[in-house]
Motif scaffolding. Sequence first.
Motif, PDB file in Angstrom:
ATOM      1  N   THR A 164       0.855  -1.185   0.000  1.00  0.00           N
ATOM      2  CA  THR A 164       0.000   0.000   0.000  1.00  0.00           C
ATOM      3  C   THR A 164       0.895   1.240   0.000  1.00  0.00           C
ATOM      4  O   THR A 164       2.051   1.183   0.448  1.00  0.00           O
ATOM      5  CB  THR A 164      -0.930   0.016   1.232  1.00  0.00           C
ATOM      6  N   PRO A 165       0.388   2.367  -0.502  1.00  0.00           N
ATOM      7  CA  PRO A 165       1.226   3.571  -0.622  1.00  0.00           C
ATOM      8  C   PRO A 165       1.934   3.997   0.657  1.00  0.00           C
ATOM      9  O   PRO A 165       3.080   4.423   0.609  1.00  0.00           O
ATOM     10  CB  PRO A 165       0.243   4.640  -1.095  1.00  0.00           C
ATOM     11  N   LYS A 166       1.278   3.859   1.828  1.00  0.00           N
ATOM     12  CA  LYS A 166       1.922   4.335   3.059  1.00  0.00           C
ATOM     13  C   LYS A 166       3.175   3.538   3.401  1.00  0.00           C
ATOM     14  O   LYS A 166       4.097   4.058   4.018  1.00  0.00           O
ATOM     15  CB  LYS A 166       0.939   4.368   4.224  1.00  0.00           C
ATOM     16  N   TYR A 167       3.228   2.280   3.005  1.00  0.00           N
ATOM     17  CA  TYR A 167       4.428   1.476   3.223  1.00  0.00           C
ATOM     18  C   TYR A 167       5.394   1.583   2.044  1.00  0.00           C
ATOM     19  O   TYR A 167       6.604   1.616   2.219  1.00  0.00           O
ATOM     20  CB  TYR A 167       4.066   0.008   3.459  1.00  0.00           C
ATOM     21  N   ARG A 168       4.836   1.636   0.850  1.00  0.00           N
ATOM     22  CA  ARG A 168       5.668   1.702  -0.362  1.00  0.00           C
ATOM     23  C   ARG A 168       6.575   2.928  -0.347  1.00  0.00           C
ATOM     24  O   ARG A 168       7.768   2.829  -0.622  1.00  0.00           O
ATOM     25  CB  ARG A 168       4.777   1.732  -1.601  1.00  0.00           C
ATOM     26  N   ILE A 169       6.030   4.079   0.011  1.00  0.00           N
ATOM     27  CA  ILE A 169       6.802   5.322  -0.073  1.00  0.00           C
ATOM     28  C   ILE A 169       7.985   5.315   0.894  1.00  0.00           C
ATOM     29  O   ILE A 169       9.079   5.743   0.534  1.00  0.00           O
ATOM     30  CB  ILE A 169       5.913   6.573   0.131  1.00  0.00           C
ATOM     31  N   VAL A 170       7.794   4.796   2.106  1.00  0.00           N
ATOM     32  CA  VAL A 170       8.913   4.791   3.048  1.00  0.00           C
ATOM     33  C   VAL A 170       9.988   3.792   2.629  1.00  0.00           C
ATOM     34  O   VAL A 170      11.183   4.054   2.781  1.00  0.00           O
ATOM     35  CB  VAL A 170       8.470   4.561   4.517  1.00  0.00           C
ATOM     36  N   ILE A 171       9.574   2.651   2.066  1.00  0.00           N
ATOM     37  CA  ILE A 171      10.537   1.663   1.560  1.00  0.00           C
ATOM     38  C   ILE A 171      11.353   2.272   0.419  1.00  0.00           C
ATOM     39  O   ILE A 171      12.581   2.150   0.373  1.00  0.00           O
ATOM     40  CB  ILE A 171       9.817   0.383   1.077  1.00  0.00           C
ATOM     41  N   ILE A 172      10.676   2.938  -0.496  1.00  0.00           N
ATOM     42  CA  ILE A 172      11.362   3.555  -1.641  1.00  0.00           C
ATOM     43  C   ILE A 172      12.322   4.648  -1.174  1.00  0.00           C
ATOM     44  O   ILE A 172      13.475   4.689  -1.602  1.00  0.00           O
ATOM     45  CB  ILE A 172      10.342   4.104  -2.663  1.00  0.00           C
ATOM     46  N   LEU A 173      11.843   5.524  -0.298  1.00  0.00           N
ATOM     47  CA  LEU A 173      12.704   6.617   0.161  1.00  0.00           C
ATOM     48  C   LEU A 173      13.917   6.104   0.924  1.00  0.00           C
ATOM     49  O   LEU A 173      15.027   6.605   0.740  1.00  0.00           O
ATOM     50  CB  LEU A 173      11.904   7.601   1.018  1.00  0.00           C
ATOM     51  N   LYS A 174      13.722   5.091   1.762  1.00  0.00           N
ATOM     52  CA  LYS A 174      14.832   4.583   2.580  1.00  0.00           C
ATOM     53  C   LYS A 174      15.786   3.712   1.771  1.00  0.00           C
ATOM     54  O   LYS A 174      17.000   3.902   1.813  1.00  0.00           O
ATOM     55  CB  LYS A 174      14.276   3.799   3.781  1.00  0.00           C
ATOM     56  N   HIS A 175      15.260   2.763   1.035  1.00  0.00           N
ATOM     57  CA  HIS A 175      16.113   1.739   0.430  1.00  0.00           C
ATOM     58  C   HIS A 175      16.499   2.002  -1.023  1.00  0.00           C
ATOM     59  O   HIS A 175      17.516   1.486  -1.477  1.00  0.00           O
ATOM     60  CB  HIS A 175      15.463   0.366   0.563  1.00  0.00           C
ATOM     61  N   ARG A 204       8.590  -3.599   5.660  1.00  0.00           N
ATOM     62  CA  ARG A 204       9.568  -4.666   5.401  1.00  0.00           C
ATOM     63  C   ARG A 204       8.965  -6.030   5.673  1.00  0.00           C
ATOM     64  O   ARG A 204       9.210  -6.996   4.943  1.00  0.00           O
ATOM     65  CB  ARG A 204      10.817  -4.468   6.264  1.00  0.00           C
ATOM     66  N   GLN A 205       8.186  -6.132   6.741  1.00  0.00           N
ATOM     67  CA  GLN A 205       7.538  -7.408   7.060  1.00  0.00           C
ATOM     68  C   GLN A 205       6.544  -7.806   5.969  1.00  0.00           C
ATOM     69  O   GLN A 205       6.498  -8.970   5.550  1.00  0.00           O
ATOM     70  CB  GLN A 205       6.823  -7.322   8.417  1.00  0.00           C
ATOM     71  N   LEU A 206       5.771  -6.849   5.499  1.00  0.00           N
ATOM     72  CA  LEU A 206       4.819  -7.124   4.420  1.00  0.00           C
ATOM     73  C   LEU A 206       5.545  -7.492   3.129  1.00  0.00           C
ATOM     74  O   LEU A 206       5.138  -8.412   2.414  1.00  0.00           O
ATOM     75  CB  LEU A 206       3.908  -5.912   4.188  1.00  0.00           C
ATOM     76  N   LEU A 207       6.625  -6.771   2.832  1.00  0.00           N
ATOM     77  CA  LEU A 207       7.411  -7.061   1.635  1.00  0.00           C
ATOM     78  C   LEU A 207       8.001  -8.466   1.714  1.00  0.00           C
ATOM     79  O   LEU A 207       7.989  -9.208   0.734  1.00  0.00           O
ATOM     80  CB  LEU A 207       8.509  -6.015   1.456  1.00  0.00           C
ATOM     81  N   ARG A 238       6.579   2.406  10.214  1.00  0.00           N
ATOM     82  CA  ARG A 238       6.098   2.046   8.876  1.00  0.00           C
ATOM     83  C   ARG A 238       7.142   1.260   8.092  1.00  0.00           C
ATOM     84  O   ARG A 238       6.801   0.351   7.345  1.00  0.00           O
ATOM     85  CB  ARG A 238       5.688   3.292   8.093  1.00  0.00           C
ATOM     86  N   LEU A 239       8.396   1.617   8.280  1.00  0.00           N
ATOM     87  CA  LEU A 239       9.461   0.857   7.616  1.00  0.00           C
ATOM     88  C   LEU A 239       9.479  -0.577   8.119  1.00  0.00           C
ATOM     89  O   LEU A 239       9.586  -1.521   7.326  1.00  0.00           O
ATOM     90  CB  LEU A 239      10.819   1.505   7.870  1.00  0.00           C
ATOM     91  N   TYR A 240       9.383  -0.750   9.417  1.00  0.00           N
ATOM     92  CA  TYR A 240       9.372  -2.098   9.982  1.00  0.00           C
ATOM     93  C   TYR A 240       8.202  -2.904   9.418  1.00  0.00           C
ATOM     94  O   TYR A 240       8.377  -4.021   8.929  1.00  0.00           O
ATOM     95  CB  TYR A 240       9.313  -2.043  11.515  1.00  0.00           C
TER      96      TYR A 240
END
Length: 90
Positions: free
Chosen positions: A35-46, A74-77, A69-71
């Motif tokens: 979902t966007p709320k998790y996707r954006i933090v993963i993209i920005l961080k990694h 990552r678990q969802l990913l 949200r990153l945690y």
Amino acid sequence: SDIPENLPSSSQSIEIENEKLDLSLQVQNAIMELTPKYRIVIILKHLQNCHYSDIANILGLPENKVKSRLYSGRQLLRKILLRKRILLND
């Protein structure tokens, strides 16, 4: 010859690069399933290598929320990658 014998051949190197590219595309597709709320933090961080504080400023969130949200992201990913058999279970 001065070339070590254990170096991969050019065809092996191409095959390895193709496998890396394929894996990278599979991971990117898995990220897009978040979902966007998790996707954006993963993209920005990694992918963009942003610091927690920068992500917090960009999204207007407290830094602890970004970490949370990153945690979760990552678990969802990880679950997505396991389901698609991109990542093998321990």
